[in-house]
Scaffold this motif. Sequence first.
Motif, PDB file in Angstrom:
ATOM      1  N   UNK A  64      60.987  65.544   6.910  1.00 61.41           N
ATOM      2  CA  UNK A  64      61.922  66.019   5.680  1.00 61.41           C
ATOM      3  C   UNK A  64      62.609  64.927   4.893  1.00 61.41           C
ATOM      4  N   UNK A  65      62.761  63.714   5.770  1.00 61.65           N
ATOM      5  CA  UNK A  65      63.778  62.783   5.188  1.00 61.65           C
ATOM      6  C   UNK A  65      62.687  61.723   4.119  1.00 61.65           C
ATOM      7  N   UNK A  66      61.673  61.816   4.153  1.00 63.29           N
ATOM      8  CA  UNK A  66      60.610  61.262   3.133  1.00 63.29           C
ATOM      9  C   UNK A  66      60.788  59.562   3.346  1.00 63.29           C
ATOM     10  N   UNK A  67      60.647  59.230   4.770  1.00 64.31           N
ATOM     11  CA  UNK A  67      60.736  57.874   5.105  1.00 64.31           C
ATOM     12  C   UNK A  67      59.757  57.090   4.361  1.00 64.31           C
ATOM     13  N   UNK A  71      63.021  56.806  -2.182  1.00 61.48           N
ATOM     14  CA  UNK A  71      63.874  55.444  -2.474  1.00 61.48           C
ATOM     15  C   UNK A  71      64.585  55.208  -0.908  1.00 61.48           C
ATOM     16  N   UNK A  72      64.646  54.062  -0.171  1.00 62.64           N
ATOM     17  CA  UNK A  72      65.195  53.939   1.070  1.00 62.64           C
ATOM     18  C   UNK A  72      66.555  54.506   0.930  1.00 62.64           C
ATOM     19  N   UNK A  73      67.622  54.484   0.011  1.00 62.48           N
ATOM     20  CA  UNK A  73      68.691  54.914   0.068  1.00 62.48           C
ATOM     21  C   UNK A  73      68.714  56.460   0.173  1.00 62.48           C
ATOM     22  N   UNK A  74      67.942  57.058  -0.355  1.00 58.02           N
ATOM     23  CA  UNK A  74      67.810  58.536  -0.633  1.00 58.02           C
ATOM     24  C   UNK A  74      67.372  58.856   0.832  1.00 58.02           C
ATOM     25  N   UNK A  75      66.254  58.235   1.402  1.00 62.45           N
ATOM     26  CA  UNK A  75      65.702  58.769   2.628  1.00 62.45           C
ATOM     27  C   UNK A  75      66.625  58.543   3.751  1.00 62.45           C
ATOM     28  N   UNK A  76      67.642  57.549   3.883  1.00 61.88           N
ATOM     29  CA  UNK A  76      68.599  57.235   4.773  1.00 61.88           C
ATOM     30  C   UNK A  76      69.549  58.306   4.601  1.00 61.88           C
ATOM     31  N   UNK A  77      69.852  58.803   3.501  1.00 63.96           N
ATOM     32  CA  UNK A  77      70.918  59.890   3.525  1.00 63.96           C
ATOM     33  C   UNK A  77      70.460  61.213   3.927  1.00 63.96           C
TER      34      UNK A  77
END
Length: 178
Positions: A64-67, A71-77
């Motif tokens: 669900x994170x979309x790794x 975008x990396x910042x969004x996936x990290x969040x």
Amino acid sequence: MEDTKTLNALALALISTPRANLQELAKAAGISKATLYRMFRTREELIARLSQRAMAAIAGVLESAGLETAPPEEALRRLIEKHLEHRELTIFLWYYWKDAPIDTAAAESWDAAMDAFFLRGQQMGVFRIDISAQALTEVLICTIGGLIDAERRGRVARLGQAAAIESIFLDGAAVRPR
């Protein structure tokens, strides 16, 4: 019948009282001894089931994170938020990863997905390149696990944890202008 609330309570009971027998774990989790014995005949069965449930939850977190695409910042969040949604299982794995019968292939898949995510973020100029992707993986999970544990011990409030982890992590991992 296994329910999420009961399994989460049992995971926390195992962490809080690691040497407890099944009767003590039942009491700590707020269920009867009979209920626990119907669910699990041995402590090993309980740990195996919690490990299986935790690995499935973590696989869902990665998915669900979309790794690979976000975008990396969004996936990290999302990664941080989803781990916190499964805080009991995350901290269970953090404590029991050496002792639990964890599917080695699933654990290696998690490591590989996280490492690839951080490498992609490094290649995009979001994360520092002077720290390996593998080290970033370990730092993130230790930060998440450490704050979940600190909350469990009453040292850190739950409110704002996701933002704090993101800030702590990015301020140490972000590319800085020279």
